[in-house]
Write a protein that holds these residues in place. Structure first.
Motif, PDB file in Angstrom:
ATOM      1  N   VAL A  21      -2.353  -3.032   1.246  1.00 22.16           N
ATOM      2  CA  VAL A  21      -3.313  -2.495   1.761  1.00 22.16           C
ATOM      3  C   VAL A  21      -4.028  -3.244   0.349  1.00 22.16           C
ATOM      4  O   VAL A  21      -3.603  -3.807  -1.323  1.00 22.16           O
ATOM      5  CB  VAL A  21      -2.837  -0.595   1.121  1.00 22.16           C
ATOM      6  N   LEU A  22      -5.543  -2.540   0.104  1.00 19.98           N
ATOM      7  CA  LEU A  22      -5.931  -3.680  -0.986  1.00 19.98           C
ATOM      8  C   LEU A  22      -7.069  -2.228  -1.459  1.00 19.98           C
ATOM      9  O   LEU A  22      -8.112  -1.444  -0.686  1.00 19.98           O
ATOM     10  CB  LEU A  22      -6.986  -4.804  -0.144  1.00 19.98           C
ATOM     11  N   LYS A  43      -2.989  -8.151   6.773  1.00 16.83           N
ATOM     12  CA  LYS A  43      -3.609  -6.817   5.687  1.00 16.83           C
ATOM     13  C   LYS A  43      -3.652  -5.331   7.104  1.00 16.83           C
ATOM     14  O   LYS A  43      -3.995  -5.395   8.065  1.00 16.83           O
ATOM     15  CB  LYS A  43      -4.852  -6.676   5.661  1.00 16.83           C
ATOM     16  N   LEU A  44      -3.456  -4.173   6.279  1.00 17.64           N
ATOM     17  CA  LEU A  44      -2.949  -2.700   7.254  1.00 17.64           C
ATOM     18  C   LEU A  44      -4.093  -2.371   7.102  1.00 17.64           C
ATOM     19  O   LEU A  44      -5.043  -1.803   7.855  1.00 17.64           O
ATOM     20  CB  LEU A  44      -1.873  -2.101   6.314  1.00 17.64           C
ATOM     21  N   THR A  45      -5.186  -2.179   5.517  1.00 23.16           N
ATOM     22  CA  THR A  45      -5.855  -1.334   5.221  1.00 23.16           C
ATOM     23  C   THR A  45      -6.791  -1.797   4.041  1.00 23.16           C
ATOM     24  O   THR A  45      -5.847  -2.413   3.318  1.00 23.16           O
ATOM     25  CB  THR A  45      -6.033   0.145   5.870  1.00 23.16           C
ATOM     26  N   GLY A  46      -7.547  -0.667   3.797  1.00 28.42           N
ATOM     27  CA  GLY A  46      -8.023  -1.138   2.682  1.00 28.42           C
ATOM     28  C   GLY A  46      -9.315  -0.502   2.581  1.00 28.42           C
ATOM     29  O   GLY A  46      -9.768   0.257   3.349  1.00 28.42           O
ATOM     30  N   GLY A  47      -9.686  -0.114   0.840  1.00 28.03           N
ATOM     31  CA  GLY A  47     -10.546   1.008   0.983  1.00 28.03           C
ATOM     32  C   GLY A  47     -11.783   0.106  -0.979  1.00 28.03           C
ATOM     33  O   GLY A  47     -11.167  -0.464  -1.457  1.00 28.03           O
ATOM     34  N   ILE A  48     -12.754   1.110  -0.767  1.00 23.84           N
ATOM     35  CA  ILE A  48     -13.800   0.883  -1.867  1.00 23.84           C
ATOM     36  C   ILE A  48     -13.307   2.424  -3.363  1.00 23.84           C
ATOM     37  O   ILE A  48     -13.030   3.263  -2.601  1.00 23.84           O
ATOM     38  CB  ILE A  48     -15.065   0.941  -1.625  1.00 23.84           C
ATOM     39  N   ALA A  49     -13.017   2.634  -3.915  1.00 22.11           N
ATOM     40  CA  ALA A  49     -12.396   3.347  -4.910  1.00 22.11           C
ATOM     41  C   ALA A  49     -12.937   3.325  -6.424  1.00 22.11           C
ATOM     42  O   ALA A  49     -13.118   4.038  -7.230  1.00 22.11           O
ATOM     43  CB  ALA A  49     -10.653   3.083  -5.076  1.00 22.11           C
ATOM     44  N   ASN A  50     -14.236   1.837  -5.966  1.00 23.64           N
ATOM     45  CA  ASN A  50     -15.099   2.362  -7.444  1.00 23.64           C
ATOM     46  C   ASN A  50     -14.322   2.350  -9.134  1.00 23.64           C
ATOM     47  O   ASN A  50     -14.639   2.324  -9.641  1.00 23.64           O
ATOM     48  CB  ASN A  50     -15.549   3.664  -7.001  1.00 23.64           C
ATOM     49  N   TRP A  51     -13.263   1.510  -9.039  1.00 22.36           N
ATOM     50  CA  TRP A  51     -12.605   1.228 -10.410  1.00 22.36           C
ATOM     51  C   TRP A  51     -11.484   2.994 -10.380  1.00 22.36           C
ATOM     52  O   TRP A  51     -11.031   2.202 -11.987  1.00 22.36           O
ATOM     53  CB  TRP A  51     -12.893   1.001 -11.073  1.00 22.36           C
ATOM     54  N   GLU A  52     -12.084   3.496  -9.451  1.00 23.61           N
ATOM     55  CA  GLU A  52     -10.832   4.676 -10.176  1.00 23.61           C
ATOM     56  C   GLU A  52      -9.807   5.362  -9.733  1.00 23.61           C
ATOM     57  O   GLU A  52      -9.531   5.302  -8.672  1.00 23.61           O
ATOM     58  CB  GLU A  52     -12.368   5.542  -9.943  1.00 23.61           C
ATOM     59  N   ARG A  53      -8.824   5.567 -10.637  1.00 28.79           N
ATOM     60  CA  ARG A  53      -7.168   6.216 -10.241  1.00 28.79           C
ATOM     61  C   ARG A  53      -7.467   7.618  -9.314  1.00 28.79           C
ATOM     62  O   ARG A  53      -6.675   6.980  -8.322  1.00 28.79           O
ATOM     63  CB  ARG A  53      -7.401   6.552 -12.057  1.00 28.79           C
ATOM     64  N   SER A  54      -8.383   8.103  -9.702  1.00 27.99           N
ATOM     65  CA  SER A  54      -8.202   9.278  -8.835  1.00 27.99           C
ATOM     66  C   SER A  54      -8.448   9.021  -7.146  1.00 27.99           C
ATOM     67  O   SER A  54      -7.593   8.856  -6.442  1.00 27.99           O
ATOM     68  CB  SER A  54      -8.622   9.930  -9.331  1.00 27.99           C
ATOM     69  N   GLN A  55      -9.704   8.494  -7.537  1.00 30.14           N
ATOM     70  CA  GLN A  55     -10.212   8.077  -5.820  1.00 30.14           C
ATOM     71  C   GLN A  55      -8.874   6.845  -5.474  1.00 30.14           C
ATOM     72  O   GLN A  55      -8.834   6.715  -3.513  1.00 30.14           O
ATOM     73  CB  GLN A  55     -11.582   7.039  -6.316  1.00 30.14           C
ATOM     74  N   ALA A  56      -8.746   6.314  -6.114  1.00 29.92           N
ATOM     75  CA  ALA A  56      -7.457   5.331  -5.244  1.00 29.92           C
ATOM     76  C   ALA A  56      -6.627   5.526  -5.051  1.00 29.92           C
ATOM     77  O   ALA A  56      -5.663   5.673  -3.232  1.00 29.92           O
ATOM     78  CB  ALA A  56      -6.731   3.658  -6.031  1.00 29.92           C
ATOM     79  N   SER A  57      -5.757   6.924  -5.716  1.00 30.23           N
ATOM     80  CA  SER A  57      -4.549   7.910  -5.641  1.00 30.23           C
ATOM     81  C   SER A  57      -4.700   8.919  -4.402  1.00 30.23           C
ATOM     82  O   SER A  57      -3.882   8.666  -3.160  1.00 30.23           O
ATOM     83  CB  SER A  57      -4.599   8.460  -6.861  1.00 30.23           C
ATOM     84  N   ALA A  58      -6.037   9.396  -4.070  1.00 32.38           N
ATOM     85  CA  ALA A  58      -6.531   9.433  -2.695  1.00 32.38           C
ATOM     86  C   ALA A  58      -6.453   8.488  -1.691  1.00 32.38           C
ATOM     87  O   ALA A  58      -5.792   9.242  -0.665  1.00 32.38           O
ATOM     88  CB  ALA A  58      -7.491  10.261  -2.740  1.00 32.38           C
ATOM     89  N   MET A 114      -4.521   6.197  -1.111  1.00 31.41           N
ATOM     90  CA  MET A 114      -3.305   5.391  -1.182  1.00 31.41           C
ATOM     91  C   MET A 114      -2.331   6.700  -0.499  1.00 31.41           C
ATOM     92  O   MET A 114      -1.386   6.538   0.309  1.00 31.41           O
ATOM     93  CB  MET A 114      -2.249   5.094  -2.711  1.00 31.41           C
ATOM     94  N   GLU A 115      -2.455   7.835  -1.164  1.00 31.59           N
ATOM     95  CA  GLU A 115      -1.883   8.867   0.023  1.00 31.59           C
ATOM     96  C   GLU A 115      -2.095   9.395   1.206  1.00 31.59           C
ATOM     97  O   GLU A 115      -0.839   9.329   1.884  1.00 31.59           O
ATOM     98  CB  GLU A 115      -2.237  10.646  -0.610  1.00 31.59           C
ATOM     99  N   GLN A 116      -3.313   8.920   1.677  1.00 32.68           N
ATOM    100  CA  GLN A 116      -3.834   8.865   2.928  1.00 32.68           C
ATOM    101  C   GLN A 116      -2.969   7.389   4.160  1.00 32.68           C
ATOM    102  O   GLN A 116      -2.530   7.605   4.456  1.00 32.68           O
ATOM    103  CB  GLN A 116      -4.970   8.450   3.056  1.00 32.68           C
ATOM    104  N   GLY A 171      -3.350   4.444  -9.935  1.00 34.13           N
ATOM    105  CA  GLY A 171      -3.689   5.398  -9.303  1.00 34.13           C
ATOM    106  C   GLY A 171      -2.847   5.480  -7.822  1.00 34.13           C
ATOM    107  O   GLY A 171      -2.667   6.602  -7.106  1.00 34.13           O
ATOM    108  N   ALA A 172      -2.911   4.180  -7.478  1.00 30.18           N
ATOM    109  CA  ALA A 172      -1.905   4.158  -6.288  1.00 30.18           C
ATOM    110  C   ALA A 172      -0.793   4.319  -6.611  1.00 30.18           C
ATOM    111  O   ALA A 172       0.303   5.021  -6.027  1.00 30.18           O
ATOM    112  CB  ALA A 172      -1.977   2.162  -5.997  1.00 30.18           C
ATOM    113  N   ILE A 173      -0.433   3.673  -7.601  1.00 30.95           N
ATOM    114  CA  ILE A 173       1.293   4.471  -8.151  1.00 30.95           C
ATOM    115  C   ILE A 173       1.269   6.027  -8.265  1.00 30.95           C
ATOM    116  O   ILE A 173       2.948   6.635  -7.630  1.00 30.95           O
ATOM    117  CB  ILE A 173       1.204   3.637 -10.181  1.00 30.95           C
ATOM    118  N   ASP A 174       0.775   6.318  -8.475  1.00 31.76           N
ATOM    119  CA  ASP A 174       0.933   8.484  -9.164  1.00 31.76           C
ATOM    120  C   ASP A 174       0.826   8.652  -7.357  1.00 31.76           C
ATOM    121  O   ASP A 174       1.962   9.198  -7.468  1.00 31.76           O
ATOM    122  CB  ASP A 174      -0.710   9.106  -9.015  1.00 31.76           C
ATOM    123  N   ALA A 175       0.474   8.099  -6.683  1.00 32.78           N
ATOM    124  CA  ALA A 175       0.010   8.718  -5.138  1.00 32.78           C
ATOM    125  C   ALA A 175       2.269   8.189  -4.087  1.00 32.78           C
ATOM    126  O   ALA A 175       2.239   8.467  -3.896  1.00 32.78           O
ATOM    127  CB  ALA A 175      -0.598   7.557  -3.759  1.00 32.78           C
TER     128      ALA A 175
END
Ligand code: BGC
Length: 347
Positions: free
Chosen positions: A189-190, A220-235, A237-239, A261-265
């Motif tokens: 995932v990206l 590639k399973l999926t990917g998303g834009i997290a705008n460099w941010e830990r909290s957005q990335a975590s959300a 990754m959780e999904q 953020g990904a590691i948090d999730a």
């Protein structure tokens, strides 16, 4: 007798006038021709796109360090005023206008919207104040509008190739390190940075390309834009962990904060440490801690001391009315790309 007195008075006035003119002329000559005394202090305005960005805060700290060291080395007093635009270009334009109206000697700008640099450039050009842009690169057309515009950043393709090669090397050593389920594919995932940032697109493209060129079979399973941010990335990754249970083997991130953020999730989902490999870019102190702990598989560190030294030293030299220091080699007279190295837990 009266006539003579008048003549004498007239002559006297003319001589006084001539003398006054001569004195004024000399004063004027000195004013225009005298060499100004060397400056003993400089004022540099630094405008940040977002003060709470982890990578930018590390650059800010390195800039402050460099300013202190410079004062000690040269005896020149430095006033460095650092302002935060909080992701708003209008706010940043006003902050820069204020620096200009206060007569700052040079500007260092981490622009919010890299396609909107012309407003700042116009104002700086009118006032004759040089601008060192950094990290967020204005478009070439804008950079070419004036010779006193510079850009300092890390080469996005280089960061990505270094990131990709960390994974290629690991796969070559032991394919099961990335292909955990042994199905012959590395399912990834990206997580991407802001879509308008030059680094996001180029990093994504070259990271994947390097993996392909290095012979890593990818899915590639999926990917998303997290705008460099830990909290957005975590959300995100959780999904994805719930959408693709047991399938994600690798998380490729455009920066360290999103990797964290990904590691948090991953931790929240109780997935064992290291089961999903996560890679970032930046080598921030928090990123390096995660690397040492075995949570982050690899990152690419840019030499922040050098990054800040080049930004500051160019700004300081121009503030003093000098040219760019000779030990700084610029591409096309304008661009400096900071050195970077790949880091893995093994190093
Ligand atoms: C860094 C990111 C940072 C961004 C801000 C990128 O080059 O890798 O961590 O958030 O710049 O502009």
């Amino acid at each position: 007798m009266e006539v003579n007195k008048k003549r004498w008075l007239c002559g006297g006035t003319a001589a006084a006038l001539a003398l006054a003119l001569a004195v004024a002329g000399i004063v004027c000559w000195f004013r225009t021709n005298r060499v100004p005394p060397p400056k003993t202090s400089i004022r540099i305005g630094v405008a940040l796109y977002r003060g709470d960005d982890t990578f930018i805060s590390t650059v800010r700290a390195a800039l402050e360090e460099r300013a202190k060291a410079y004062e000690q080395e040269t005896g020149i007093k430095v006033v460095m005023d650092i302002v935060d635009a909080k992701l708003n270009q209008n706010t940043q334009n006003s902050q820069v206008e204020r620096f200009i109206s206060l007569g700052y000697d040079a500007l260092c700008v981490n622009i919010v919207d890299r396609s909107a640099a012309s407003i700042i450039i116009d104002k700086a050009m009118d006032a004759g104040i040089p601008v060192v842009f950094f990290n967020r690169e204005p478009v070439e057309e804008d950079m070419n509008r004036w010779e006193k515009l510079y850009y300092i950043g890390a080469d996005a393709k280089e960061s990505a190739v270094l990131q990709g090669n960390i994974l290629v090397d690991a796969y070559k050593k032991d394919p099961s390190c990335l292909d955990r389920n042994g199905d012959g594919m590395v399912s990834y995932v990206l997580l991407e940075g802001e879509s308008s940032h030059q680094d996001s697109l180029i990093r994504t493209e070259w990271s994947i390309q390097t993996l392909k060129d290095g012979g890593v079979p990818l899915e590639k399973l999926t990917g998303g834009i997290a705008n460099w941010e830990r909290s957005q990335a975590s959300a995100w990754m959780e999904q994805w962990i719930s959408e693709y249970p047991e399938q994600i083997e690798l998380v490729i991130c455009n920066n360290d904060d999103m990797a964290l953020g990904a590691i948090d999730a991953i931790k929240r989902a109780n997935i064992p440490r290291g089961a999903i490999k996560v890679v970032g870019i930046d080598g921030t102190p928090v990123g390096k801690e995660a690397l040492a702990a075995g949570d982050l598989f690899g990152t690419v560190e840019s030499d922040r001391e050098q990054y800040a030294r080049v930004i500051f030293d160019i700004a300081a030299a121009l503030a003093l009315g000098k040219g760019v220091p000779e030990d700084i080699h610029l591409d096309g007279g304008k661009y400096y790309r900071c050195p970077q190295i790949a880091l893995t837990g093994e190093k």
